[in-house]
Design a protein around this motif. Structure first.
Motif, PDB file in Angstrom:
ATOM      1  N   LEU A 177       0.834  -1.195   0.000  1.00  0.00           N
ATOM      2  CA  LEU A 177       0.000   0.000   0.000  1.00  0.00           C
ATOM      3  C   LEU A 177       0.868   1.244   0.000  1.00  0.00           C
ATOM      4  O   LEU A 177       1.830   1.340   0.772  1.00  0.00           O
ATOM      5  CB  LEU A 177      -0.899  -0.006   1.245  1.00  0.00           C
ATOM      6  N   SER A 178       0.521   2.206  -0.831  1.00  0.00           N
ATOM      7  CA  SER A 178       1.235   3.479  -0.849  1.00  0.00           C
ATOM      8  C   SER A 178       0.636   4.428   0.186  1.00  0.00           C
ATOM      9  O   SER A 178      -0.578   4.633   0.225  1.00  0.00           O
ATOM     10  CB  SER A 178       1.173   4.116  -2.243  1.00  0.00           C
ATOM     11  N   THR A 179       1.491   4.984   1.032  1.00  0.00           N
ATOM     12  CA  THR A 179       1.105   5.971   2.036  1.00  0.00           C
ATOM     13  C   THR A 179       2.117   7.119   1.972  1.00  0.00           C
ATOM     14  O   THR A 179       3.123   7.015   1.270  1.00  0.00           O
ATOM     15  CB  THR A 179       1.104   5.371   3.457  1.00  0.00           C
ATOM     16  N   LYS A 221       5.672   4.238  20.305  1.00  0.00           N
ATOM     17  CA  LYS A 221       6.735   3.248  20.503  1.00  0.00           C
ATOM     18  C   LYS A 221       7.685   3.387  19.319  1.00  0.00           C
ATOM     19  O   LYS A 221       7.265   3.255  18.167  1.00  0.00           O
ATOM     20  CB  LYS A 221       6.129   1.843  20.553  1.00  0.00           C
ATOM     21  N   PRO A 222       8.960   3.677  19.524  1.00  0.00           N
ATOM     22  CA  PRO A 222       9.872   3.943  18.409  1.00  0.00           C
ATOM     23  C   PRO A 222      10.000   2.767  17.453  1.00  0.00           C
ATOM     24  O   PRO A 222      10.116   1.615  17.867  1.00  0.00           O
ATOM     25  CB  PRO A 222      11.201   4.241  19.110  1.00  0.00           C
ATOM     26  N   GLY A 223       9.963   3.077  16.167  1.00  0.00           N
ATOM     27  CA  GLY A 223      10.085   2.050  15.138  1.00  0.00           C
ATOM     28  C   GLY A 223       9.659   2.599  13.790  1.00  0.00           C
ATOM     29  O   GLY A 223       9.414   3.789  13.635  1.00  0.00           O
ATOM     30  N   VAL A 224       9.573   1.712  12.800  1.00  0.00           N
ATOM     31  CA  VAL A 224       9.125   2.092  11.462  1.00  0.00           C
ATOM     32  C   VAL A 224       8.023   1.140  11.007  1.00  0.00           C
ATOM     33  O   VAL A 224       7.857   0.056  11.567  1.00  0.00           O
ATOM     34  CB  VAL A 224      10.289   2.084  10.444  1.00  0.00           C
ATOM     35  N   ARG A 225       7.290   1.571   9.981  1.00  0.00           N
ATOM     36  CA  ARG A 225       6.150   0.798   9.496  1.00  0.00           C
ATOM     37  C   ARG A 225       6.245   0.572   8.003  1.00  0.00           C
ATOM     38  O   ARG A 225       6.670   1.448   7.249  1.00  0.00           O
ATOM     39  CB  ARG A 225       4.837   1.534   9.828  1.00  0.00           C
ATOM     40  N   VAL A 226       5.820  -0.637   7.601  1.00  0.00           N
ATOM     41  CA  VAL A 226       5.740  -0.985   6.183  1.00  0.00           C
ATOM     42  C   VAL A 226       4.277  -1.290   5.884  1.00  0.00           C
ATOM     43  O   VAL A 226       3.754  -2.312   6.327  1.00  0.00           O
ATOM     44  CB  VAL A 226       6.626  -2.198   5.841  1.00  0.00           C
ATOM     45  N   PRO A 227       3.566  -0.411   5.156  1.00  0.00           N
ATOM     46  CA  PRO A 227       2.130  -0.607   4.900  1.00  0.00           C
ATOM     47  C   PRO A 227       1.899  -1.624   3.789  1.00  0.00           C
ATOM     48  O   PRO A 227       2.556  -1.586   2.750  1.00  0.00           O
ATOM     49  CB  PRO A 227       1.664   0.782   4.489  1.00  0.00           C
ATOM     50  N   MET A 228       0.945  -2.522   4.009  1.00  0.00           N
ATOM     51  CA  MET A 228       0.686  -3.573   3.034  1.00  0.00           C
ATOM     52  C   MET A 228      -0.716  -3.531   2.425  1.00  0.00           C
ATOM     53  O   MET A 228      -0.907  -3.877   1.269  1.00  0.00           O
ATOM     54  CB  MET A 228       0.907  -4.953   3.671  1.00  0.00           C
ATOM     55  N   ALA A 229      -1.717  -3.118   3.198  1.00  0.00           N
ATOM     56  CA  ALA A 229      -3.100  -3.137   2.688  1.00  0.00           C
ATOM     57  C   ALA A 229      -3.960  -2.249   3.577  1.00  0.00           C
ATOM     58  O   ALA A 229      -3.475  -1.633   4.536  1.00  0.00           O
ATOM     59  CB  ALA A 229      -3.635  -4.569   2.645  1.00  0.00           C
ATOM     60  N   HIS A 230      -5.251  -2.188   3.265  1.00  0.00           N
ATOM     61  CA  HIS A 230      -6.166  -1.402   4.097  1.00  0.00           C
ATOM     62  C   HIS A 230      -7.534  -2.059   4.148  1.00  0.00           C
ATOM     63  O   HIS A 230      -7.872  -2.908   3.324  1.00  0.00           O
ATOM     64  CB  HIS A 230      -6.283   0.043   3.581  1.00  0.00           C
ATOM     65  N   SER A 231      -8.290  -1.690   5.153  1.00  0.00           N
ATOM     66  CA  SER A 231      -9.710  -2.037   5.322  1.00  0.00           C
ATOM     67  C   SER A 231      -9.924  -3.450   5.853  1.00  0.00           C
ATOM     68  O   SER A 231      -9.076  -4.321   5.754  1.00  0.00           O
ATOM     69  CB  SER A 231     -10.488  -1.847   4.014  1.00  0.00           C
ATOM     70  N   MET A 232     -11.122  -3.611   6.419  1.00  0.00           N
ATOM     71  CA  MET A 232     -11.620  -4.917   6.859  1.00  0.00           C
ATOM     72  C   MET A 232     -12.835  -5.262   6.020  1.00  0.00           C
ATOM     73  O   MET A 232     -13.563  -4.385   5.569  1.00  0.00           O
ATOM     74  CB  MET A 232     -12.000  -4.879   8.334  1.00  0.00           C
TER      75      MET A 232
END
Length: 275
Positions: free
Chosen positions: A26-28, A219-230
């Motif tokens: 997912l692009s953010t 909480k320190p860290g980084v995120r890699v987005p993959m998808a959205h919604s339920m």
């Protein structure tokens, strides 16, 4: 000078007779997928048109398969489809919940976030508060829940109050690990009067505070987005109202879902952290 991409590699041990489904990414504003490479499986792409996103359907041809994503450390604005309500048992809200939250509307999104935090202790459980329901029920006491459960309730509360809200799934790599994590994570994006904010109630609770503030990394860290919604629908596979997709999942021959036995590795922590 071209900046090297961030790479996320997921190695999955094959499950006999099962197929694997995996998001494309997912692009953010913080990260955007550039490519995904697959080894150890044949695959094709499937789509959920209502969510405007895609996934890979994989048939293993080796004992282990690998998915390797390349990400840029910045991307586009959150997609419009992320904020669109979906008719799913994971997103509909009970009338009692709506009445409670609408009475709280003057407190704003932070007030709603604080209220949601007051309803949960962080933890994983085999039985979730919405199991057996066709909608997200009102919680009147303290409930144990994971990031998935907490954010499902937060999304329902926001939408009941008329606030646009979206559910993002992916990976959180904590600062103390930097190169790996053990499972998926999820967070919430709200939009009100054009103002976009990101929220992670679960991480606040893990840090023993219910004073919730907007922002991705209490909480320190980084995120890699993959998808959205339920509540996703992949008609080409006969899959309807899938709870969510983040990490790859096995679809067994009997139609049940099984979590994959996998390792998750990140290369490029500093590039994401500095974006």
């Amino acid at each position: 000078m071209t900046t090297a991409p961030v790479t996320l590699t997921v190695d999955v041990r094959t499950r006999p007779g099962a197929h694997l489904i995996a998001p494309l990414g997912l692009s953010t504003p913080h990260a955007a997928p550039l490519s995904v490479q697959v080894s150890g499986a044949t695959h094709y792409m499937v789509s959920d048109p209502g969510a405007a996103q895609h996934a890979l359907w994989l048939t293993p041809d080796a004992d282990q398969l690998r998915l390797r994503w390349a990400f840029a450390p910045q991307g586009a604005a959150y997609p419009e489809a992320l904020f669109a309500p979906r008719d799913s048992r994971y997103t509909r809200f009970a009338d009692a919940l709506a009445q409670e939250i609408r009475a709280m509307a003057p407190a704003g999104i932070k007030g709603i976030a604080d209220h949601v935090a007051s309803r949960f202790t962080y933890g994983h459980t085999d039985t979730r508060f919405y199991d057996g329901h066709d909608e997200i029920p009102q919680l009147c006491g303290l409930t144990r829940g994971s990031c998935i459960d907490i954010n499902a309730y937060f999304i329902a509360c926001c939408r009941a109050a008329g606030v646009e809200a979206g559910y993002v799934t992916g990976y959180f790599i904590p600062e103390e690990k930097r190169s790996h994590c053990s499972d998926m994570h999820c967070w919430v994006v709200t939009r009100q009067n054009g103002v976009v904010q990101e929220w992670d109630i679960a991480h606040h609770l893990k840090m023993n505070t219910t004073d919730i503030r907007p922002g991705l990394n209490p909480k320190p860290g980084v995120r890699v987005p993959m998808a959205h919604s339920m509540g996703l629908n992949f008609a080409a596979l006969g899959i309807a109202d899938l709870k969510l997709i983040a990490e790859p999942m096995w679809r067994d021959p009997d139609g049940s879902w099984t979590r994959a036995d996998m390792t998750i590795r990140l290369d490029g922590y500093d590039r994401l952290a500095g974006a």
